[in-house]
Design an enzyme around this catalytic site. Structure first.
Site, PDB file in Angstrom:
ATOM      1  N   ASN A   8       0.876  -1.174   0.000  1.00 26.81           N
ATOM      2  CA  ASN A   8       0.000   0.000   0.000  1.00 26.81           C
ATOM      3  C   ASN A   8       0.911   1.221   0.000  1.00 26.81           C
ATOM      4  O   ASN A   8       1.464   1.576   1.041  1.00 26.81           O
ATOM      5  CB  ASN A   8      -0.902  -0.005   1.245  1.00 26.81           C
ATOM      6  CG  ASN A   8      -1.695   1.282   1.371  1.00 26.81           C
ATOM      7  OD1 ASN A   8      -1.798   2.057   0.416  1.00 26.81           O
ATOM      8  ND2 ASN A   8      -2.263   1.520   2.549  1.00 26.81           N
ATOM      9  N   LYS A  10       0.182   4.236  -0.294  1.00 29.57           N
ATOM     10  CA  LYS A  10      -0.444   5.453   0.237  1.00 29.57           C
ATOM     11  C   LYS A  10      -0.163   6.624  -0.722  1.00 29.57           C
ATOM     12  O   LYS A  10      -0.006   6.400  -1.918  1.00 29.57           O
ATOM     13  CB  LYS A  10       0.041   5.733   1.653  1.00 29.57           C
ATOM     14  CG  LYS A  10      -0.045   4.514   2.566  1.00 29.57           C
ATOM     15  CD  LYS A  10       0.059   4.857   4.012  1.00 29.57           C
ATOM     16  CE  LYS A  10       0.149   3.579   4.825  1.00 29.57           C
ATOM     17  NZ  LYS A  10      -0.192   3.774   6.209  1.00 29.57           N
ATOM     18  N   HIS A  94      -9.762   1.344   4.448  1.00 31.14           N
ATOM     19  CA  HIS A  94      -8.497   1.536   5.189  1.00 31.14           C
ATOM     20  C   HIS A  94      -8.767   2.495   6.353  1.00 31.14           C
ATOM     21  O   HIS A  94      -9.567   3.421   6.233  1.00 31.14           O
ATOM     22  CB  HIS A  94      -7.428   2.100   4.253  1.00 31.14           C
ATOM     23  CG  HIS A  94      -6.068   2.082   4.866  1.00 31.14           C
ATOM     24  ND1 HIS A  94      -5.655   3.032   5.767  1.00 31.14           N
ATOM     25  CD2 HIS A  94      -5.042   1.208   4.746  1.00 31.14           C
ATOM     26  CE1 HIS A  94      -4.421   2.746   6.173  1.00 31.14           C
ATOM     27  NE2 HIS A  94      -4.026   1.633   5.560  1.00 31.14           N
ATOM     28  N   GLU A  96      -7.201   4.911   7.438  1.00 27.49           N
ATOM     29  CA  GLU A  96      -6.976   6.335   7.141  1.00 27.49           C
ATOM     30  C   GLU A  96      -8.181   6.927   6.414  1.00 27.49           C
ATOM     31  O   GLU A  96      -8.481   8.114   6.552  1.00 27.49           O
ATOM     32  CB  GLU A  96      -5.666   6.501   6.335  1.00 27.49           C
ATOM     33  CG  GLU A  96      -4.453   6.270   7.233  1.00 27.49           C
ATOM     34  CD  GLU A  96      -3.222   5.730   6.533  1.00 27.49           C
ATOM     35  OE1 GLU A  96      -3.152   5.763   5.298  1.00 27.49           O
ATOM     36  OE2 GLU A  96      -2.319   5.252   7.260  1.00 27.49           O
ATOM     37  N   GLU A 165      -5.947  -4.862  10.272  1.00 28.69           N
ATOM     38  CA  GLU A 165      -4.939  -3.835  10.510  1.00 28.69           C
ATOM     39  C   GLU A 165      -5.274  -3.086  11.797  1.00 28.69           C
ATOM     40  O   GLU A 165      -6.079  -2.136  11.780  1.00 28.69           O
ATOM     41  CB  GLU A 165      -4.915  -2.832   9.349  1.00 28.69           C
ATOM     42  CG  GLU A 165      -4.544  -3.444   8.025  1.00 28.69           C
ATOM     43  CD  GLU A 165      -3.880  -2.409   7.113  1.00 28.69           C
ATOM     44  OE1 GLU A 165      -2.771  -2.682   6.666  1.00 28.69           O
ATOM     45  OE2 GLU A 165      -4.469  -1.343   6.885  1.00 28.69           O
ATOM     46  N   GLY A 171       1.903   2.279  10.769  1.00 30.66           N
ATOM     47  CA  GLY A 171       2.872   3.368  10.660  1.00 30.66           C
ATOM     48  C   GLY A 171       3.511   3.759  11.986  1.00 30.66           C
ATOM     49  O   GLY A 171       4.153   4.795  12.088  1.00 30.66           O
ATOM     50  N   SER A 209       2.806  -2.138  10.432  1.00 30.62           N
ATOM     51  CA  SER A 209       4.248  -2.158  10.721  1.00 30.62           C
ATOM     52  C   SER A 209       4.884  -3.527  10.469  1.00 30.62           C
ATOM     53  O   SER A 209       5.810  -3.929  11.169  1.00 30.62           O
ATOM     54  CB  SER A 209       4.526  -1.688  12.154  1.00 30.62           C
ATOM     55  OG  SER A 209       4.114  -0.341  12.313  1.00 30.62           O
ATOM     56  N   GLY A 231       4.683   1.286   4.820  1.00 28.53           N
ATOM     57  CA  GLY A 231       6.029   1.862   4.716  1.00 28.53           C
ATOM     58  C   GLY A 231       7.053   0.942   4.065  1.00 28.53           C
ATOM     59  O   GLY A 231       7.821   1.374   3.194  1.00 28.53           O
TER      60      GLY A 231
HETATM   61  C1  PEP Z   1      -1.112   0.250   5.912  1.00 27.29           C
HETATM   62  O1  PEP Z   1      -1.270   1.453   5.867  1.00 27.29           O
HETATM   63  O2  PEP Z   1      -1.900  -0.493   5.321  1.00 27.29           O
HETATM   64  C2  PEP Z   1       0.021  -0.276   6.675  1.00 27.29           C
HETATM   65  C3  PEP Z   1       0.001  -1.524   7.035  1.00 27.29           C
HETATM   66  O3  PEP Z   1       1.018   0.628   6.966  1.00 27.29           O
HETATM   67  P1  PEP Z   1       2.433   0.299   7.687  1.00 27.29           P
HETATM   68  O4  PEP Z   1       2.940  -0.996   7.127  1.00 27.29           O
HETATM   69  O5  PEP Z   1       3.306   1.463   7.323  1.00 27.29           O
HETATM   70  O6  PEP Z   1       2.146   0.203   9.144  1.00 27.29           O
END
Ligand code: PEP
Length: 249
Positions: A8, A10, A94, A96, A165, A171, A209, A231
């Site tokens: 992803n 983003k 998601h 966000e 998630e 993040g 993460s 990330g």
């Molecule tokens: C995400 O936004 O779907 C995600 C898992 O982000 P990160 O891996 O950066 O925590």
């Protein structure tokens, strides 16, 4: 079924940076990976992903889709448009989007429906906030979120991908332990089993993460069928190392 690793991106990238990242990922995957791989890119780069990935084993998708079919919805992108650009997947719900764009369970459910109707697989994100986690409400929250989608898509439930998630892990560098994640995945699997006889073919990804160092242990859990990677998907070597951590079928 193969595990599935989805990047992803983003709101990151540029034409030049994407070309470099995708070339490195494809080169690193030259020897057939044990898992399925996809990247969910910002809308303006779908055409670039289609051009660069069409003859590779890497699929691509979007990070959101409109809950409307077509028409006067300025700024929106329909599921049919995603299909036009060859998207295999789109993320829906998601955290966000839920947090910054006020998306509720019912909107997420309609988005999942729209995607399926256009032949695009929705990756349905569920997950509890830190406050909900600390209040012991994880199970209640994720079941409520998934239930809205199951109710809307009915017999197509077996066609979705689910991503657990935990919002507190996205993040932040704080990953759920493999045991914590597995426990929630088992709850989601049981919920899917009650909804469809083909629940075993629904891939339940973990996201939050996940990185090169913790992926293998998470991906070893029986109900973790892959990862949704934020990330760490922006760096080819990290993304490739997560892919290499997948269970062989
Ligand atoms: C995400 O936004 O779907 C995600 C898992 O982000 P990160 O891996 O950066 O925590």
């Amino acid at each position: 079924m193969n595990q599935l690793i989805v990047g992803n991106w983003k709101m990151n990238g540029s034409l030049a940076a994407n070309a470099e990242l995708l070339a490195a990922v494809c080169q690193g995957l030259a020897t057939a990976p044990a898992s399925d791989v996809a990247v969910c890119v910002p809308m303006p780069y779908l055409a670039q992903a289609q051009a660069l990935l069409s003859s590779t084993g890497v699929a691509w998708g979007a990070q959101d889709v409109s809950s409307h079919e077509a028409g006067a919805y300025t700024g929106e992108t329909s599921a049919a448009m995603l299909r036009d650009f060859g998207c295999r997947y789109t993320i829906v719900g998601h955290s966000e989007r839920r947090q910054y764009h006020g998306e509720h369970d019912d909107t997420v459910a309609v988005k999942a429906q729209r995607a399926l109707a256009a032949g695009v697989t929705p990756i349905v994100c569920v997950g509890e906030t830190l406050a909900e986690h600390e209040a012991g409400r994880t199970e209640f929250v994720v079941k409520r979120q998934l239930s809205a989608v199951i109710h809307a898509v009915g017999h197509c439930t077996s066609e979705i991908v689910v991503a657990y998630e935990p919002v507190w892990a996205i993040g932040t560098g704080h990953t759920a332990t493999p045991e914590q994640a597995q426990a929630v995945h088992a709850v989601l699997r049981a919920q899917l089993q009650a909804a469809t006889p083909r629940a075993q073919r629904v891939r339940i990804l973990y996201g939050g993460s996940m990185n090169a160092a913790n992926a293998a242990e998470l991906l070893r859990q029986p109900d973790i069928d892959g990862g949704l990677i934020g990330g760490a998907s922006l760096k080819a070597s990290d993304f490739l190392s997560i892919i290499a951590s997948c269970r062989t079928a």
